[in-house]
Design a protein around this motif. Structure first.
Motif, PDB file in Angstrom:
ATOM      1  N   ARG A 138      55.230  34.897  48.103  1.00  0.00           N
ATOM      2  CA  ARG A 138      54.473  36.079  47.668  1.00  0.00           C
ATOM      3  C   ARG A 138      53.698  35.797  46.384  1.00  0.00           C
ATOM      4  NH1 ARG A 138      58.736  41.076  48.742  1.00  0.00           N
ATOM      5  NH2 ARG A 138      58.844  40.838  51.020  1.00  0.00           N
ATOM      6  N   ASP A 139      54.322  35.096  45.448  1.00  0.00           N
ATOM      7  CA  ASP A 139      53.644  34.785  44.189  1.00  0.00           C
ATOM      8  C   ASP A 139      52.414  33.924  44.447  1.00  0.00           C
ATOM      9  OD1 ASP A 139      55.585  36.195  42.911  1.00  0.00           O
ATOM     10  OD2 ASP A 139      56.682  34.457  42.158  1.00  0.00           O
ATOM     11  N   THR A 140      52.551  32.935  45.342  1.00  0.00           N
ATOM     12  CA  THR A 140      51.423  32.066  45.670  1.00  0.00           C
ATOM     13  C   THR A 140      50.302  32.858  46.334  1.00  0.00           C
ATOM     14  OG1 THR A 140      52.894  30.166  45.964  1.00  0.00           O
ATOM     15  CG2 THR A 140      50.711  30.020  46.957  1.00  0.00           C
ATOM     16  N   THR A 141      50.679  33.776  47.238  1.00  0.00           N
ATOM     17  CA  THR A 141      49.686  34.601  47.920  1.00  0.00           C
ATOM     18  C   THR A 141      48.901  35.444  46.926  1.00  0.00           C
ATOM     19  OG1 THR A 141      51.043  34.734  49.929  1.00  0.00           O
ATOM     20  CG2 THR A 141      49.350  36.421  49.646  1.00  0.00           C
ATOM     21  N   LYS A 142      49.593  36.022  45.941  1.00  0.00           N
ATOM     22  CA  LYS A 142      48.922  36.869  44.954  1.00  0.00           C
ATOM     23  C   LYS A 142      47.973  36.051  44.066  1.00  0.00           C
ATOM     24  CE  LYS A 142      52.411  40.523  44.744  1.00  0.00           C
ATOM     25  NZ  LYS A 142      53.394  41.227  43.914  1.00  0.00           N
ATOM     26  N   ILE A 143      48.422  34.903  43.645  1.00  0.00           N
ATOM     27  CA  ILE A 143      47.581  34.058  42.796  1.00  0.00           C
ATOM     28  C   ILE A 143      46.350  33.586  43.554  1.00  0.00           C
ATOM     29  CG2 ILE A 143      47.475  31.869  41.558  1.00  0.00           C
ATOM     30  CD1 ILE A 143      50.469  32.298  40.888  1.00  0.00           C
ATOM     31  N   LEU A 144      46.544  33.148  44.813  1.00  0.00           N
ATOM     32  CA  LEU A 144      45.423  32.709  45.630  1.00  0.00           C
ATOM     33  C   LEU A 144      44.448  33.851  45.899  1.00  0.00           C
ATOM     34  CD1 LEU A 144      47.168  30.359  48.239  1.00  0.00           C
ATOM     35  CD2 LEU A 144      45.660  29.702  46.349  1.00  0.00           C
ATOM     36  N   THR A 145      44.993  35.055  46.076  1.00  0.00           N
ATOM     37  CA  THR A 145      44.139  36.220  46.303  1.00  0.00           C
ATOM     38  C   THR A 145      43.204  36.435  45.124  1.00  0.00           C
ATOM     39  OG1 THR A 145      45.727  37.344  47.742  1.00  0.00           O
ATOM     40  CG2 THR A 145      44.112  38.731  46.614  1.00  0.00           C
ATOM     41  N   MET A 146      43.738  36.384  43.913  1.00  0.00           N
ATOM     42  CA  MET A 146      42.902  36.573  42.728  1.00  0.00           C
ATOM     43  C   MET A 146      41.849  35.476  42.605  1.00  0.00           C
ATOM     44  SD  MET A 146      45.456  38.066  39.788  1.00  0.00           S
ATOM     45  CE  MET A 146      46.696  36.792  39.956  1.00  0.00           C
ATOM     46  N   ILE A 147      42.241  34.238  42.909  1.00  0.00           N
ATOM     47  CA  ILE A 147      41.289  33.127  42.828  1.00  0.00           C
ATOM     48  C   ILE A 147      40.180  33.312  43.859  1.00  0.00           C
ATOM     49  CG2 ILE A 147      40.993  30.647  43.185  1.00  0.00           C
ATOM     50  CD1 ILE A 147      43.860  30.289  42.108  1.00  0.00           C
ATOM     51  N   GLU A 148      40.555  33.636  45.095  1.00  0.00           N
ATOM     52  CA  GLU A 148      39.568  33.791  46.166  1.00  0.00           C
ATOM     53  C   GLU A 148      38.617  34.945  45.879  1.00  0.00           C
ATOM     54  OE1 GLU A 148      41.475  34.055  49.946  1.00  0.00           O
ATOM     55  OE2 GLU A 148      42.604  32.201  49.653  1.00  0.00           O
ATOM     56  N   LEU A 149      39.134  36.045  45.352  1.00  0.00           N
ATOM     57  CA  LEU A 149      38.270  37.190  45.054  1.00  0.00           C
ATOM     58  C   LEU A 149      37.302  36.861  43.925  1.00  0.00           C
ATOM     59  CD1 LEU A 149      40.777  40.180  45.327  1.00  0.00           C
ATOM     60  CD2 LEU A 149      39.056  39.446  46.989  1.00  0.00           C
ATOM     61  N   THR A 150      37.779  36.145  42.934  1.00  0.00           N
ATOM     62  CA  THR A 150      36.902  35.739  41.831  1.00  0.00           C
ATOM     63  C   THR A 150      35.794  34.825  42.329  1.00  0.00           C
ATOM     64  OG1 THR A 150      38.775  35.890  40.299  1.00  0.00           O
ATOM     65  CG2 THR A 150      36.844  34.685  39.541  1.00  0.00           C
ATOM     66  N   GLU A 151      36.117  33.971  43.316  1.00  0.00           N
ATOM     67  CA  GLU A 151      35.135  33.038  43.872  1.00  0.00           C
ATOM     68  C   GLU A 151      34.020  33.766  44.626  1.00  0.00           C
ATOM     69  OE1 GLU A 151      34.909  29.523  43.774  1.00  0.00           O
ATOM     70  OE2 GLU A 151      36.275  29.842  42.100  1.00  0.00           O
ATOM     71  N   LEU A 152      34.252  35.021  45.035  1.00  0.00           N
ATOM     72  CA  LEU A 152      33.227  35.774  45.767  1.00  0.00           C
ATOM     73  C   LEU A 152      31.984  36.018  44.914  1.00  0.00           C
ATOM     74  CD1 LEU A 152      35.341  38.489  47.671  1.00  0.00           C
ATOM     75  CD2 LEU A 152      34.402  36.353  48.562  1.00  0.00           C
ATOM     76  N   ILE A 153      32.148  35.931  43.600  1.00  0.00           N
ATOM     77  CA  ILE A 153      31.009  36.125  42.695  1.00  0.00           C
ATOM     78  C   ILE A 153      29.918  35.099  42.997  1.00  0.00           C
ATOM     79  CG2 ILE A 153      30.289  36.049  40.272  1.00  0.00           C
ATOM     80  CD1 ILE A 153      33.075  37.018  39.511  1.00  0.00           C
ATOM     81  N   LYS A 154      30.316  33.898  43.422  1.00  0.00           N
ATOM     82  CA  LYS A 154      29.367  32.819  43.669  1.00  0.00           C
ATOM     83  C   LYS A 154      28.643  32.975  45.006  1.00  0.00           C
ATOM     84  CE  LYS A 154      32.387  29.581  41.175  1.00  0.00           C
ATOM     85  NZ  LYS A 154      33.160  28.323  41.297  1.00  0.00           N
ATOM     86  N   GLU A 155      29.168  33.856  45.896  1.00  0.00           N
ATOM     87  CA  GLU A 155      28.592  34.005  47.223  1.00  0.00           C
ATOM     88  C   GLU A 155      27.564  35.131  47.250  1.00  0.00           C
ATOM     89  OE1 GLU A 155      31.410  34.013  50.438  1.00  0.00           O
ATOM     90  OE2 GLU A 155      32.925  32.989  49.233  1.00  0.00           O
ATOM     91  N   ASN A 156      26.563  34.957  48.074  1.00  0.00           N
ATOM     92  CA  ASN A 156      25.519  35.965  48.223  1.00  0.00           C
ATOM     93  C   ASN A 156      25.903  36.925  49.347  1.00  0.00           C
ATOM     94  OD1 ASN A 156      23.103  37.351  47.948  1.00  0.00           O
ATOM     95  ND2 ASN A 156      21.981  35.943  49.292  1.00  0.00           N
ATOM     96  N   LEU A 157      26.752  37.906  48.996  1.00  0.00           N
ATOM     97  CA  LEU A 157      27.296  38.830  49.989  1.00  0.00           C
ATOM     98  C   LEU A 157      26.829  40.253  49.724  1.00  0.00           C
ATOM     99  CD1 LEU A 157      31.004  37.559  50.037  1.00  0.00           C
ATOM    100  CD2 LEU A 157      29.196  36.958  51.657  1.00  0.00           C
ATOM    101  N   SER A 158      26.744  41.033  50.798  1.00  0.00           N
ATOM    102  CA  SER A 158      26.434  42.452  50.647  1.00  0.00           C
ATOM    103  C   SER A 158      27.672  43.184  50.161  1.00  0.00           C
ATOM    104  CB  SER A 158      25.991  43.038  51.985  1.00  0.00           C
ATOM    105  OG  SER A 158      27.084  43.048  52.907  1.00  0.00           O
TER     106      SER A 158
END
Length: 291
Positions: A138-158
């Motif tokens: 669970r701890d790994t899932t939460k940390i990865l979630t925050m990292i992945e969401l932060t990475e969305l800033i670099k993507e050109n998404l609607s």
């Protein structure tokens, strides 16, 4: 207390505390141990000022009736009341705990009534609560979630694409069944997007608890706990109506309420607590930056 003074002396202190409290409360009041050195007193049909008077009587009796090595054994009290300060048991406990923290912070051996100015107070560990649970997966899932969401800033998404990915990761990391974003402008909801766990499509969801929603809109503060009002599913195996644990977390940007994260999980699978709320609050801050 048992750790500080040793088991025998600790037991003596606890026994004396029990005697003092029981001699000051009514038959229908409840007194029990809540943690290592913390106790709860539940006072039905009692306003906060009467509760404060009771706490003061107990506090004064303690400091004049029990001594260790020539020093008085003292107690601090944090007081919160239903429904003035909180409507949910988790919120009530949290506010009483913060009032207790303030009492200790201000010198101990004192009583503090919950006050809105205590909102940002709390134990130092509260800011990290919910991230490191001791469950590696669970701890790994939460940390990865925050990292992945932060990475969305670099993507050109609607906006919809961002919310779709956000809700998917949120459902995975919060053990929710339903999750949605309610978009707000001028204090009113103008759109909402919902997903269900293990479903790769948007869904329509109409089972929002408007009383809780209006409370968050009015106070601009989140909440969490069991939703006793909105019952919309039936457990055919147990032959009972299914209650949901819910979290409503504000999305604030530039000090303006932009939306609310609304999460639901079957209460027999997951009951949301402060740790979960704290974690989703961080995700809400990330989402505010993305939108």
């Amino acid at each position: 207390m048992p750790i500080t003074y040793g088991h025998l002396l600790g037991d003596k202190i606890l026994k004396k505390l029990g005697e003092v409290v029981k001699s000051n409360i009514r038959k229908n009041d409840l007194f029990f141990r809540y943690g290592g050195e913390e106790f709860l007193i539940l006072l039905p049909d009692t306003n906060k000022h009467d509760a404060l008077n009771l706490a003061e009587r107990i506090r004064k009796k303690m400091e004049t009736s029990l001594f260790v090595d020539g020093r008085a054994v003292t107690a601090s009290f944090g007081i919160a009341s239903f429904p003035d300060d909180a409507e949910w048991k988790e919120e009530l406990l949290e506010k009483a705990d913060k009032a207790l923290y303030v009492a200790k912070e201000r010198g101990k051996n004192r009583c503090e009534l919950w006050d809105e100015t205590f909102e940002q107070k709390g134990r130092v560990t509260d800011k990290l609560s919910g991230f490191l649970t001791g469950n590696d997966l669970r701890d790994t899932t939460k940390i990865l979630t925050m990292i992945e969401l932060t990475e969305l800033i670099k993507e050109n998404l609607s906006k919809e694409e961002i919310v779709f990915k956000f809700l998917g990761r949120l459902l995975d990391s919060s053990e929710g069944r339903y999750a949605g974003i309610l978009f707000i402008e001028g204090g009113k909801i103008y759109n909402q997007l919902w997903r269900k766990a293990n479903d790769d499509n948007w869904i329509k969801f109409n089972n929002i608890n408007n009383r809780l929603l209006n409370k968050v809109l009015k106070e601009q503060k989140g909440l969490y706990g069991i939703d006793w009002d909105e019952v919309f599913e039936y457990d055919v195996v147990k032959n009972v109506h299914l209650l949901y644990s819910v979290m409503l977390v504000p999305i604030v940007k530039d000090k303006v309420l932009r939306g609310i994260i609304y999460i639901l999980a079957p209460s027999n699978d997951k009951e949301y607590k402060f740790e979960d709320y704290n974690y989703v609050s961080v995700l809400a801050n990330i989402l505010a930056m993305l939108l």
